[in-house]
Scaffold this active site. Structure first.
Site, short mmCIF file in Angstrom:
data_model
loop_
_atom_site.label_atom_id
_atom_site.label_comp_id
_atom_site.label_asym_id
_atom_site.label_seq_id
_atom_site.Cartn_x
_atom_site.Cartn_y
_atom_site.Cartn_z
N CYS A 7 0.80 -1.15 -0.19
CA CYS A 7 0.20 -0.06 -0.14
C CYS A 7 0.67 1.57 -0.41
O CYS A 7 1.88 1.61 0.60
CB CYS A 7 -0.66 0.23 0.87
SG CYS A 7 -1.52 1.30 1.57
N CYS A 13 0.19 5.79 6.97
CA CYS A 13 -1.36 5.65 7.68
C CYS A 13 -0.66 4.46 9.90
O CYS A 13 -0.60 3.94 9.01
CB CYS A 13 -1.83 5.14 6.38
SG CYS A 13 -3.51 4.32 7.16
N GLN A 223 -20.25 -7.16 12.76
CA GLN A 223 -19.15 -7.98 12.50
C GLN A 223 -18.58 -7.46 10.90
O GLN A 223 -19.67 -7.43 10.17
CB GLN A 223 -19.07 -8.97 11.97
CG GLN A 223 -19.46 -9.82 13.53
CD GLN A 223 -18.00 -9.92 14.37
OE1 GLN A 223 -17.51 -9.89 13.49
NE2 GLN A 223 -18.87 -10.37 15.40
N GLU A 273 -26.94 -6.63 26.08
CA GLU A 273 -26.79 -5.34 24.90
C GLU A 273 -26.29 -4.80 25.95
O GLU A 273 -27.57 -3.51 25.40
CB GLU A 273 -26.77 -5.56 23.57
CG GLU A 273 -25.86 -4.93 22.82
CD GLU A 273 -24.64 -4.24 22.55
OE1 GLU A 273 -23.92 -3.23 23.23
OE2 GLU A 273 -23.78 -5.44 22.78
N ASP A 318 -19.95 -12.63 24.22
CA ASP A 318 -19.08 -11.73 23.50
C ASP A 318 -18.86 -10.68 23.04
O ASP A 318 -19.62 -9.71 21.92
CB ASP A 318 -19.65 -12.18 22.21
CG ASP A 318 -19.38 -11.54 19.84
OD1 ASP A 318 -17.50 -11.59 20.81
OD2 ASP A 318 -19.60 -12.19 19.67
N CYS A 345 -12.72 -10.80 20.84
CA CYS A 345 -11.82 -9.87 19.27
C CYS A 345 -10.90 -9.11 20.40
O CYS A 345 -9.89 -8.66 19.22
CB CYS A 345 -12.89 -9.29 19.18
SG CYS A 345 -13.79 -7.95 20.55
#
Length: 518
Positions: A7, A13, A223, A273, A318, A345
């Site tokens: 890239c 970046c 996601q 949630e 999660d 994650c």
């Protein structure tokens, strides 16, 4: 796997860590980091099943959040990612490799439009200006494109001109289904919804995952790599213990993807949630898919668990990148179910939570890591936890000693907290604590509500404190102890005075993973 030239933004970046690194080397570095975390948190490396490679390193993201700014003080308007190690500098990344080509096109046409109009950007120190962010989302299975430009309430933005410009473009296989403008006057450097106006179409896009349909609202979590998450969810569902006709908790459920995938087999599924937009979307998606046994609660898991009155048979978590609060881990372990499934994650916070789970009677038995975010440092995990076998053996031994009675059990030792909570739930009895071998005003953890069965004990400082009669305080042995009248687990870090054994059905010394019953 497809490879491309490095890239052109890789030196400036701050988005991709591994640009220019061979993919096999990327996997090796991530694998090394996982093993380092496991060793640091004393988690058995034997449970680690390795790193699952990505399907592709390119064009996999279905959401991108860009920032307006300038690259250097006084420079022209830019739109893209923050420069490495720079809060103020922004780099226009209109050839990003990890997003669909259409995202780069939205960025470039939006930037050209705003430069031509002479718009200012919102300065993060002066707290003035018009343009703040551009958020682009798409449905990978539906080819729907949702564009959200975020501005302050400052006058002057040409909404009609912006809409017409976007609709005049050729978007290839994708179709714009919504153009919206979000207002944000907050001083925080974040996309905050203080009001949204639909300029064209709608404020959501449609997506499909494993046969289910989802409406994804502009601010709902979803996601970011659909093919990868379908693989992850498929593997996760295979690891969940038999859920037929059982009650399932799906904590940190987002828009209810896992909830709805489990609903076809479970009796009831309860999702919790904290993001209101996600809960609204979860309820709408459940109705869209004709599912009637999913129920959603909006709020912090730490606060809302108490509102779930039906005890779970299965729990799936999660959490976001910050992981779970220690108190949530403790509260979950009190349900004393055989297994948990943890989808993460963030491997680092997962390992931190696994330490707390082990302190409370559960250990990880299976861990698989997925490289769902190639070029970046991030990865996703599936982890299965099982109750320590010692706990099951302990229950069998205690039951045999108690011959079916509701017990009064004393628990001591450095592993007593988790064991005491486990026994309390298993035997449906009360729980008190003692402070250990030395008593002081600051070391009284729990006090009895049954005043008649309390004792008054003088402290070293000459004061008097009320303390449960079931306690063992090594320093103070000369007091009259009445027979306990409540069914109780008494727990503390200190030792249990042998002379008090007659007041309990059982004393358990819990040190690390070794239990001794007296």
């Amino acid at each position: 796997m497809e490879t491309r030239d490095i890239c052109k933004f890789h030196e400036l970046c701050g988005g991709c860590l591994y640009q220019g690194v061979d993919y096999e080397n990327q996997l090796a570095q991530k694998d090394k980091e996982i093993r380092r975390m496991l060793a640091k948190h004393k988690i058995n490396e034997g449970i680690y099943q390795g790193m699952v490679p990505a399907f592709s390193c390119y064009g996999y993201r279905n959401k991108m959040e860009y920032t307006f700014g300038d690259f250097e003080i006084g420079g022209e308007l830019e739109l893209g990612m923050h420069r490495k190690r720079s809060f103020m500098s922004v780099l226009s990344t209109d050839e990003c490799q990890i997003v669909p080509d259409q995202f780069n096109q939205v960025l470039r046409t939006t930037l050209d439009f705003c430069r031509e109009k002479g718009y200012s950007y919102f300065h993060r120190k002066k707290h003035a200006g018009l343009l703040r962010n551009l958020v682009v989302r798409c449905g990978v299975r539906t080819n729907e494109l949702l564009i959200n430009i975020v501005t302050t309430t400052e006058e002057g933005f040409d909404e009609e001109g912006y809409k017409d410009m976007l609709l005049s473009q050729d978007w290839g296989e994708m179709t714009i289904v919504g153009i919206i403008r979000t207002f944000n006057d907050s001083v925080a450097d974040a996309v905050i919804d203080e009001g949204t106006k639909i300029l064209y179409g709608r404020d959501y896009y449609n997506e499909k995952i494993l046969g289910l349909k989802f409406k994804v609202k502009a601010f709902a979590f979803f996601q970011t790599n659909i093919p990868a998450v379908e693989r992850l969810y498929s593997d996760a569902l295979e690891m969940i213990p038999n859920i037929d006709n059982k009650t399932v908790y799906d904590l940190y459920c987002g828009t209810g993807t896992i909830s709805q995938l489990m609903a076809s087999r479970a009796r009831e599924v309860y999702g919790v949630e904290i993001v209101e937009d996600a809960v609204i979307a979860a309820r709408a998606n459940t109705e869209l898919n004709g599912i009637t046994n999913c129920h959603y609660i909006c709020g912090d898991v730490k606060e809302k668990l108490s509102e779930l009155t039906e005890k779970p048979d299965v729990i799936v978590v999660d959490p976001p990148r910050v992981g779970m609060h220690d108190q949530v881990v403790i509260d979950l372990c009190k349900y004393a179910i055989p297994e948990f499934l943890y989808i993460s994650c963030n491997p680092n916070t997962l390992c931190m939570n696994l330490e707390k789970f082990r302190e409370n009677g559960y250990e990880a038995t299976y861990l698989k890591v997925y490289d769902n975010f190639p070029m970046t440092k991030h990865a996703e995990c599936i982890c299965r936890l099982k109750r320590l076998p010692q706990y099951d053996e302990l229950i069998a031994k205690v039951d045999s000693l108690l011959a079916g009675k509701r017990p009064i059990i004393a628990v001591c030792g450095n592993a007593s907290a988790g064991l005491a909570a486990f026994l309390k739930n298993h035997y449906d009895c009360n729980l008190y604590n003692w402070a250990g071998p030395y008593l002081s005003n600051s070391s009284v953890w729990g006090q009895s509500s049954d005043l008649e069965n309390d004792i008054l004990i003088p402290t070293k400082r000459g004061k008097t404190v009320r303390y449960p009669v079931y306690s063992s305080i090594g320093t103070f042995r000369k007091y009259k102890i009445k027979d306990p009248t409540q069914l109780t687990v008494v727990e503390g870090e200190g030792f249990m005075d042998e002379s008090l054994l007659k007041y309990y059905d059982c004393i358990i010394d819990a040190n690390d993973d070794r239990f001794e019953i007296r």
